[in-house]
Motif scaffolding. Structure first.
Motif, PDB file in Angstrom:
ATOM      1  N   MET A 160       5.227  -6.333   9.651  1.00  0.00           N
ATOM      2  CA  MET A 160       3.918  -6.154  10.343  1.00  0.00           C
ATOM      3  C   MET A 160       3.428  -6.289  11.299  1.00  0.00           C
ATOM      4  SD  MET A 160       0.781  -7.528   7.420  1.00  0.00           S
ATOM      5  CE  MET A 160       0.331  -9.332   7.766  1.00  0.00           C
ATOM      6  N   LYS A 224       2.088  -6.250  -7.991  1.00  0.00           N
ATOM      7  CA  LYS A 224       0.487  -6.071  -8.390  1.00  0.00           C
ATOM      8  C   LYS A 224      -0.369  -4.499  -7.842  1.00  0.00           C
ATOM      9  CE  LYS A 224       0.141 -10.513  -9.858  1.00  0.00           C
ATOM     10  NZ  LYS A 224      -0.450 -10.409 -11.495  1.00  0.00           N
ATOM     11  N   VAL A 225       0.214  -4.392  -6.823  1.00  0.00           N
ATOM     12  CA  VAL A 225      -0.064  -2.978  -6.377  1.00  0.00           C
ATOM     13  C   VAL A 225       0.201  -2.058  -7.017  1.00  0.00           C
ATOM     14  CG1 VAL A 225       0.181  -1.285  -4.194  1.00  0.00           C
ATOM     15  CG2 VAL A 225       0.600  -3.527  -3.741  1.00  0.00           C
ATOM     16  N   GLN A 228      -2.900  -2.782 -10.139  1.00  0.00           N
ATOM     17  CA  GLN A 228      -3.612  -3.074  -9.426  1.00  0.00           C
ATOM     18  C   GLN A 228      -4.217  -1.429  -9.260  1.00  0.00           C
ATOM     19  OE1 GLN A 228      -5.064  -5.970  -7.228  1.00  0.00           O
ATOM     20  NE2 GLN A 228      -3.843  -6.928  -8.785  1.00  0.00           N
TER      21      GLN A 228
ATOM     22  N   GLU B 205       4.077 -15.316   5.181  1.00  0.00           N
ATOM     23  CA  GLU B 205       4.144 -14.716   3.838  1.00  0.00           C
ATOM     24  C   GLU B 205       3.442 -15.708   2.952  1.00  0.00           C
ATOM     25  OE1 GLU B 205       5.455 -11.507   2.739  1.00  0.00           O
ATOM     26  OE2 GLU B 205       5.895 -11.666   4.893  1.00  0.00           O
ATOM     27  N   HIS B 206       3.143 -16.862   3.181  1.00  0.00           N
ATOM     28  CA  HIS B 206       2.652 -18.077   2.674  1.00  0.00           C
ATOM     29  C   HIS B 206       0.910 -17.958   2.519  1.00  0.00           C
ATOM     30  CE1 HIS B 206       6.667 -20.306   1.416  1.00  0.00           C
ATOM     31  NE2 HIS B 206       6.419 -19.242   1.458  1.00  0.00           N
ATOM     32  N   ILE B 237      -5.289  -9.628   5.079  1.00  0.00           N
ATOM     33  CA  ILE B 237      -3.854  -9.772   5.355  1.00  0.00           C
ATOM     34  C   ILE B 237      -3.160  -9.868   4.456  1.00  0.00           C
ATOM     35  CG2 ILE B 237      -4.411 -11.707   6.700  1.00  0.00           C
ATOM     36  CD1 ILE B 237      -3.473 -13.571   4.359  1.00  0.00           C
ATOM     37  N   ARG B 239      -1.135  -7.445   2.262  1.00  0.00           N
ATOM     38  CA  ARG B 239      -0.541  -6.539   2.242  1.00  0.00           C
ATOM     39  C   ARG B 239       0.708  -5.880   0.911  1.00  0.00           C
ATOM     40  NH1 ARG B 239       5.439  -6.147   5.109  1.00  0.00           N
ATOM     41  NH2 ARG B 239       6.320  -8.361   4.302  1.00  0.00           N
ATOM     42  N   LEU B 240       0.776  -6.967   0.076  1.00  0.00           N
ATOM     43  CA  LEU B 240       1.116  -6.534  -0.909  1.00  0.00           C
ATOM     44  C   LEU B 240       0.126  -6.655  -1.986  1.00  0.00           C
ATOM     45  CD1 LEU B 240       3.967  -9.313  -1.241  1.00  0.00           C
ATOM     46  CD2 LEU B 240       3.714  -6.571  -0.429  1.00  0.00           C
ATOM     47  N   GLY B 241      -1.334  -6.160  -1.825  1.00  0.00           N
ATOM     48  CA  GLY B 241      -2.474  -5.804  -2.857  1.00  0.00           C
ATOM     49  C   GLY B 241      -2.437  -6.827  -3.859  1.00  0.00           C
ATOM     50  N   ARG B 242      -2.329  -8.112  -3.667  1.00  0.00           N
ATOM     51  CA  ARG B 242      -2.522  -8.755  -5.132  1.00  0.00           C
ATOM     52  C   ARG B 242      -3.806  -9.260  -4.774  1.00  0.00           C
ATOM     53  NH1 ARG B 242       2.599 -12.292  -1.903  1.00  0.00           N
ATOM     54  NH2 ARG B 242       1.393 -11.108  -0.194  1.00  0.00           N
ATOM     55  N   THR B 243      -4.523  -9.011  -3.573  1.00  0.00           N
ATOM     56  CA  THR B 243      -5.917  -9.651  -3.742  1.00  0.00           C
ATOM     57  C   THR B 243      -6.588  -8.656  -3.991  1.00  0.00           C
ATOM     58  OG1 THR B 243      -5.192 -10.876  -2.451  1.00  0.00           O
ATOM     59  CG2 THR B 243      -7.680 -10.685  -2.691  1.00  0.00           C
ATOM     60  N   THR B 244      -6.631  -7.764  -4.380  1.00  0.00           N
ATOM     61  CA  THR B 244      -7.818  -6.083  -4.812  1.00  0.00           C
ATOM     62  C   THR B 244      -7.954  -6.486  -6.707  1.00  0.00           C
ATOM     63  OG1 THR B 244      -5.707  -4.870  -4.428  1.00  0.00           O
ATOM     64  CG2 THR B 244      -7.319  -4.485  -5.169  1.00  0.00           C
TER      65      THR B 244
END
Lengths: 463, 289
Positions: A160, A224-225, A228, B205-206, B237, B239-244
């Motif tokens: 990105m 996860k995407v 969710q 990524e971490h 940050i 981008r994989l949506g793990r925080t939604t």
């Protein structure tokens, strides 16, 4: 008693153990390495670095790294919590590589090929302009040298930090491998844990053969995407290599210990692909009858019963009797792995062929597993895919027919049973390779015809 | 001048040429069948080559020279290759008895004992190893790992902090400190440790994992506004949506409602634990391969 030379000293730092993230067992590093990075307790496949991976797959010392001149770029002077340039420098220091992919020429058991490998340790294996360039150059090298290409992917997706430039690598790398397809060159893609996003949605899933290791996670959107977004708990094993295999999207999933040998076998199949002069085994047994007058006269119903007899040999058994080195290939690359049709590469004498056929079973559970030899559209699409593969590489095709017909089901109709059958029949008649069909049991209706229209059609006695 | 077989075998072994090393040592053994050093070299090379006779040569070596700590340690290593844990433990015990300051053998002995089902013995040996060589990062890491595996979180935290003190850039050790503070219900310290982790873990990524840790600490402290700020930063940050889900949960805590159904606290705790485990896995695997 002892000679004077002491054994090599080993510092304490060399003594290392690792806790397996899957089973929590402490595993001795050396034992783990000896086991190719697979936990000896639970079979969990640890992620490997690029050098370890290449060492496991390639002939020792054969890899000629040609990627030294590839540099990452920072077209946007991007910064999030840190400047991208700093992140690149840190990744370079950590991995010892200039970019997240290496490519070069190598051999596997003496078979030459071009290899490109992604480094997950380098910014999550993300594909930016440098990685895209490495993949493209690898494809171009394969084209120039007329060699097979092996790509080994491990990536979170597009990088990105390079914005649209990284997104365009999907187009660039896809076009690079398209040229291999046009030129009839073999492209094997090994997808290892994890392969996602712009990598799985470009060159990595465009191989003639798609392979993976047990437990690897592969997909487009991350779990996860999905979870969710749809607000549902995903099933266990979702997006694992086994899941993809079951859903027709991989040709094979091999334990790490088998990978090199499988690659060796596939490369050997292709080393003499298309050469059909001689090399067939000596014919033995009864001479085929082509005069109807010479056929014995049996009771029709009795012959039908014999043709459908549960003890009658099935396709996989004929393959083991007649062919060598069978390598089954799975999936229609669209929806499912239909067990009612099996197929793959094999040797008939010294000739590499594609062999496929309907598969039944000898017990009720085997029959159920194979849907009684009645294919869904996915089975026909797999068969067609394998015949297209054979046509691309000039491989003769042998089909073995033993089916009561296409599966009459709701799902089969929803997914286009008629279209799958019609397309298969149309294309099978036009492939530019010899195709020989043997009816080994029964060949019912249009579903039986799918694998049975071509140059020579043979029938077994009492079929 | 012709090189002595033992010298040649050792040179080959050091160069990783195990077959040549084994052959050279075997040539030497033809003339000196009771040379313990040659027997060790054959045994060690055989172990590296995964040959089944490794332990046979090494057992012979300790039989001939039972006072050699190195021979016992080599035998222990070869037995570990074969996963003969009890036998390996005994061999390492002999090595340590003969040379009590042999840190490598103590660490091996501890792990073998742990794997064989004796955590207390393991802890005793590993503490001894750290006592003998306080600068051994490997021994300290092993102590931490065994404390954690044995469920002794207070001791594990002390060991992890010592590791960080000896190498402040050790991201895995900082992660251990942060996680242990969370487990021991010290969210303020956990938050500080995760913030430090975010700075020293260079892999972009971490970064999300460190954010998740900081958010988890703030949730424990019930500092919802701070948790919200961090969650918004993390979402940018991620981008994989793990925080939604996390965002929905924190928003619901701050505003009493959320634009999407908020998960339960148990679900959030599970997700955050899974995030920590994934971060740990990435670091632990990179230590091996």
């Amino acid at each position: 008693m002892s000679s004077e030379v002491a054994a090599p000293p080993r510092p304490a730092q060399d003594v290392q153990w690792t806790k397996c993230p899957s089973c929590d067992a402490f595993v001795y590093h050396k034992r783990l390495k000896r086991n190719l990075g697979v936990c000896p307790e639970c079979n969990y496949h640890f992620r490997l670095g690029v050098r370890e991976r290449l060492a496991q797959l390639l002939d020792e010392g054969s890899f000629e790294d040609l990627s030294a001149s590839i540099e990452p770029v920072d077209p946007l002077s991007f910064a999030d919590s840190k400047p991208y340039s700093e992140r690149l420098a840190a990744a370079q220091k950590k991995t010892g590589n200039r970019e997240g992919a290496l490519y070069g020429a190598a051999t596997i058991d003496g078979n030459p090929l071009v290899v490109v490998i992604m480094d997950f340790a380098f910014i999550g294996g993300s594909m930016g302009s440098g990685v895209g360039e490495a993949i493209t150059r690898a494809a171009e090298l394969a084209l120039e040298r007329r060699l097979p290409l092996l790509s080994i992917s491990a990536s979170g997706g597009a990088r990105m930090q390079e914005g649209c430039v990284s997104l365009m690598q999907l187009a660039k790398t896809s076009q690079a491998v398209a040229r291999l397809h046009e030129e009839g060159l073999l492209f094997i893609s090994l997808l290892v844990d994890p392969t996602y996003g712009g990598v799985s949605a470009s060159f990595a899933t465009l191989g003639d053969l798609l392979m993976s290791e047990p437990g690897s996670y592969i997909g487009f959107a991350g779990p996860k995407v999905i979870e969710q977004t749809i607000r549902q708990k995903l099933p266990d094993g979702f997006q694992t290599a086994e899941f993809l295999l079951d859903h027709g999207q991989l040709d094979l999933v091999e334990p790490r210990e088998n990978l090199r040998n499988t690659l060796r076998k596939i490369l050997a199949f292709h080393a003499d692909a298309g050469q059909r002069d001689g090399g067939l085994p000596e014919a033995s047994g009864a001479t085929p009858i082509n005069d109807p007058a010479q056929l014995g006269e049996g009771e029709p119903w009795e012959i039908v019963q014999l043709a459908r007899h549960i003890e009658r040999p099935n396709t996989l058994e004929y393959i083991s009797y007649v062919f060598d080195d069978f390598q089954e290939l799975a999936g229609d690359r669209l929806f499912d792995q239909d067990a009612a049709i099996v197929g793959g590469l094999a040797k008939l004498g010294e000739v590499t062929v594609m062999v496929l056929g309907h598969q039944k079973g000898h017990t009720t559970s085997e029959m159920m597993e194979r849907n009684f030899g009645m294919p869904n559209p996915e089975g026909y699409r797999k068969g067609l895919r394998l015949m297209r593969y054979a046509a691309k590489f000039g491989l003769p095709v042998v089909t073995l027919v033993d089916t009561p017909g296409a599966y009459p089901g709701i799902g089969a109709e929803e997914r286009g049973q008629s279209i799958a059958i019609g397309t298969s029949i149309m294309e099978m008649l036009r492939f530019p390779v010899p195709i020989v069909t043997v009816v080994t049991g029964e060949g019912g209706s249009g579903g039986g015809l799918v694998l049975a229209v071509r140059d020579g059609v043979l029938m077994m006695e009492n079929s | 001048m012709i090189e002595a077989p033992a010298d040649a075998a050792k040179s080959f072994f050091d160069a990783g040429e195990f077959e040549q090393s084994r052959e050279a040592a075997l040539r030497g053994l033809a003339d000196q069948p009771d040379d313990a050093n040659l027997l060790r070299l054959v045994g060690r090379a055989s172990a590296e080559l995964t040959l089944p006779d490794a332990t046979t040569y090494l057992e012979r070596a300790v039989e001939i020279d039972p006072q050699s700590a190195d021979a016992w340690r080599d035998l222990g290593d070869a037995l570990l290759y074969e996963n003969r844990l009890r036998d390996a433990t005994n061999a390492f015990r002999q090595a340590v008895e003969l040379r009590p300051d042999d840190v490598a053998s103590l660490v091996q002995l501890a792990h073998a004992a742990y794997a064989a089902g004796d955590p207390e013995e393991a802890i005793s040996h590993i503490r001894q190893a750290v006592g003998r060589d306080p600068n051994s990062h490997g021994a300290r890491r092993a102590l931490l790992a065994i404390y954690r595996a044995a469920g002794r979180d207070d001791d594990a935290l002390a060991a992890a902090e010592e590791l960080v003190e000896s190498d402040p850039t050790d991201a895995l050790a900082v992660l251990e400190v942060a996680e242990l503070y969370l487990l021991l219900d010290h969210p303020v310290d956990a938050s500080a440790a995760f913030a430090r982790l975010r700075k020293i873990d260079d892999d972009p990524e971490h970064e999300i994992y460190a954010y998740h840790g900081m958010i988890e600490a703030e949730i424990r402290r019930q500092r919802w506004r701070r948790a919200l700020d961090l969650t918004i930063e993390a979402t940018r940050i991620d981008r994989l949506g793990r925080t939604t889900d996390l965002l929905a949960y924190v928003v619901a805590q701050v505003f009493g409602t959320s634009d999407r159904p908020a998960p339960s606290r148990e679900e959030i705790d599970r997700e955050l634990a899974s995030s920590r485990a994934e971060h740990r896995r990435l670091h632990e695997e990179s230590l091996v391969f």
